[in-house]
Design an enzyme around this catalytic site. Structure first.
Site, mmCIF file in Angstrom:
data_model
loop_
_atom_site.group_PDB
_atom_site.id
_atom_site.type_symbol
_atom_site.label_atom_id
_atom_site.label_comp_id
_atom_site.label_asym_id
_atom_site.label_seq_id
_atom_site.Cartn_x
_atom_site.Cartn_y
_atom_site.Cartn_z
ATOM 1 N N LYS A 53 0.848 -1.204 0.000
ATOM 2 C CA LYS A 53 0.000 0.000 0.000
ATOM 3 C C LYS A 53 0.878 1.247 0.000
ATOM 4 O O LYS A 53 0.599 2.214 -0.708
ATOM 5 C CB LYS A 53 -0.919 -0.014 1.228
ATOM 6 C CG LYS A 53 -2.043 -1.036 1.107
ATOM 7 C CD LYS A 53 -2.759 -1.261 2.435
ATOM 8 C CE LYS A 53 -3.756 -2.417 2.290
ATOM 9 N NZ LYS A 53 -4.290 -2.868 3.579
ATOM 10 N N GLN A 97 -4.765 -1.300 10.005
ATOM 11 C CA GLN A 97 -4.466 -2.608 9.410
ATOM 12 C C GLN A 97 -4.859 -3.728 10.390
ATOM 13 O O GLN A 97 -4.427 -3.719 11.539
ATOM 14 C CB GLN A 97 -2.972 -2.687 9.069
ATOM 15 C CG GLN A 97 -2.563 -3.959 8.358
ATOM 16 C CD GLN A 97 -3.112 -4.057 6.932
ATOM 17 O OE1 GLN A 97 -3.113 -3.086 6.185
ATOM 18 N NE2 GLN A 97 -3.589 -5.225 6.564
ATOM 19 N N ASP A 120 -11.065 2.832 4.255
ATOM 20 C CA ASP A 120 -11.584 1.483 3.993
ATOM 21 C C ASP A 120 -13.068 1.475 3.644
ATOM 22 O O ASP A 120 -13.583 0.465 3.174
ATOM 23 C CB ASP A 120 -11.420 0.643 5.276
ATOM 24 C CG ASP A 120 -10.317 -0.376 5.128
ATOM 25 O OD1 ASP A 120 -9.905 -0.632 3.991
ATOM 26 O OD2 ASP A 120 -9.885 -0.903 6.162
#
Ligand code: NDP
Length: 298
Positions: A53, A97, A120
């Site tokens: 990412k 995460q 997200d």
């Protein structure tokens, strides 16, 4: 021979589009977009995901504002870090995460992320926005699937869609997005009776059950479009190498499907892309008051 819905290629195309969006607005915005990937502990798989990412961010021109906290960090300190990022005007997107180390509960920490910075797209408010058809950050994996289907002009209006799986992460938002695109949607789960009879009705079949190779030719109507969200690492073979597979038996389904996503290289790269889309979209809104990426936020 099915058309292969190539997520790597579309992810590369989207990266170019995002680079252009960032470059065009950078001066007007006065600062680059910022994404904070917050990692707690040292889960090795998470390390690889976070590194991927961060590399993608750098390619696009997104500044990495993330933090890596030790596994022993108390919940209050993780919360304080999230609150600091919420208040930081240089941060447009925050991602916690998962999985977190044992002893840290994910739900209250996820809920503490400012919904306007929810990279997200899984905050309760943003799931509600999706339900109501209001704009906002979208759940990355299902939005990535929608982008793949759109890119290949898969007709959805009036189509019969079946989603296998009803998780908040994938199945539920996937069903809402397909419905918003005017498909007629059924959602299957572990208690569904005669799964194959249902999935054989699908023009578009999205499988997110988390069961390696459970969907075979007997589940698929010839000519259907099949999207395999599942991802599993198989034990090493005779050559000592481990391989990835999906929820679909690709070699059985590919010959009868009209189109299919591969694993790896299908939905996975799109999930990362949509994280970047959510971040750049929030930046455009925060700093320039426009939304050039609305077509990617279904
Ligand atoms: P979950 O385990 O949270 O949910 C699985 C869903 O599938 C549940 O709703 C479950 O039903 C249903 N299910 C399980 N077994 C069956 C069955 N035999 N028949 C029908 N339905 C079944 O998984 P996620 O949604 O988080 O993830 C699904 C898969 O997608 C995983 O392999 C995951 O690794 C992968 N994934 C991939 C991503 C990517 O970027 N490619 C991103 C996110 C996930 P019930 O509700 O009744 O338990």
């Amino acid at each position: 021979m099915a058309l292969i819905l190539d997520g790597r290629q579309l992810a590369a195309e989207l990266e170019q589009r995002l680079q252009a969006v960032v470059a065009e607005r950078l001066q007007r915005a006065g600062r680059p977009p910022g994404l904070a990937v917050l990692r707690v502990g040292d889960d090795p798989a998470s390390g690889v995901y976070v590194a991927n990412k961060e590399k993608a961010c750098t390619r696009i021109g997104i500044v990495n504002c993330g933090a890596h906290l030790p596994a022993t960090t108390e919940a209050a300190e993780v919360l304080a870090t999230i609150q600091r990022l919420n208040a930081d005007p240089a941060v447009d997107g925050i991602l916690l995460q998962l999985p977190l180390p044992a002893g840290l509960e994910a739900e209250p920490l996820l809920a503490a992320i400012d919904p306007e910075k929810d990279a997200d797209g899984l905050h309760t408010l943003n799931l509600g926005r999706l339900l109501k058809g209001e704009p906002g950050p979208r759940s990355c994996t299902p939005a990535g699937v929608m982008a793949l289907l759109a890119r290949h002009q898969v007709p959805l209006a009036g189509a019969r869609a079946v989603v296998v799986g009803r998780s908040i992460l994938v199945g539920q938002p996937m069903a809402l997005m397909l419905q918003a695109a005017d498909a007629t949607v059924s959602v299957a789960h572990s208690r569904t009776a005669d799964l194959a009879a249902l999935t054989r009705q699908a023009d578009v079949l999205v499988v997110a059950a988390g069961r390696a190779r459970m969907i075979g030719a007997e589940h698929v109507r010839p000519g259907a479009v099949v999207v395999d969200v599942g991802i599993h690492r198989l034990p090493p073979g005779v050559d000592g190498r481990s391989r990835l597979c999906g929820d679909v038996r690709f070699e059985e389904v590919e010959p009868i499907a009209a189109a299919i996503t591969p694993v790896p290289g299908g939905v996975g790269p799109m999930t990362v892309s949509l994280l970047l889309v959510n971040t750049v979209a929030r930046w455009c809104l925060h700093c320039c008051g426009d939304q050039p990426l609305a077509d990617l936020l279904p």
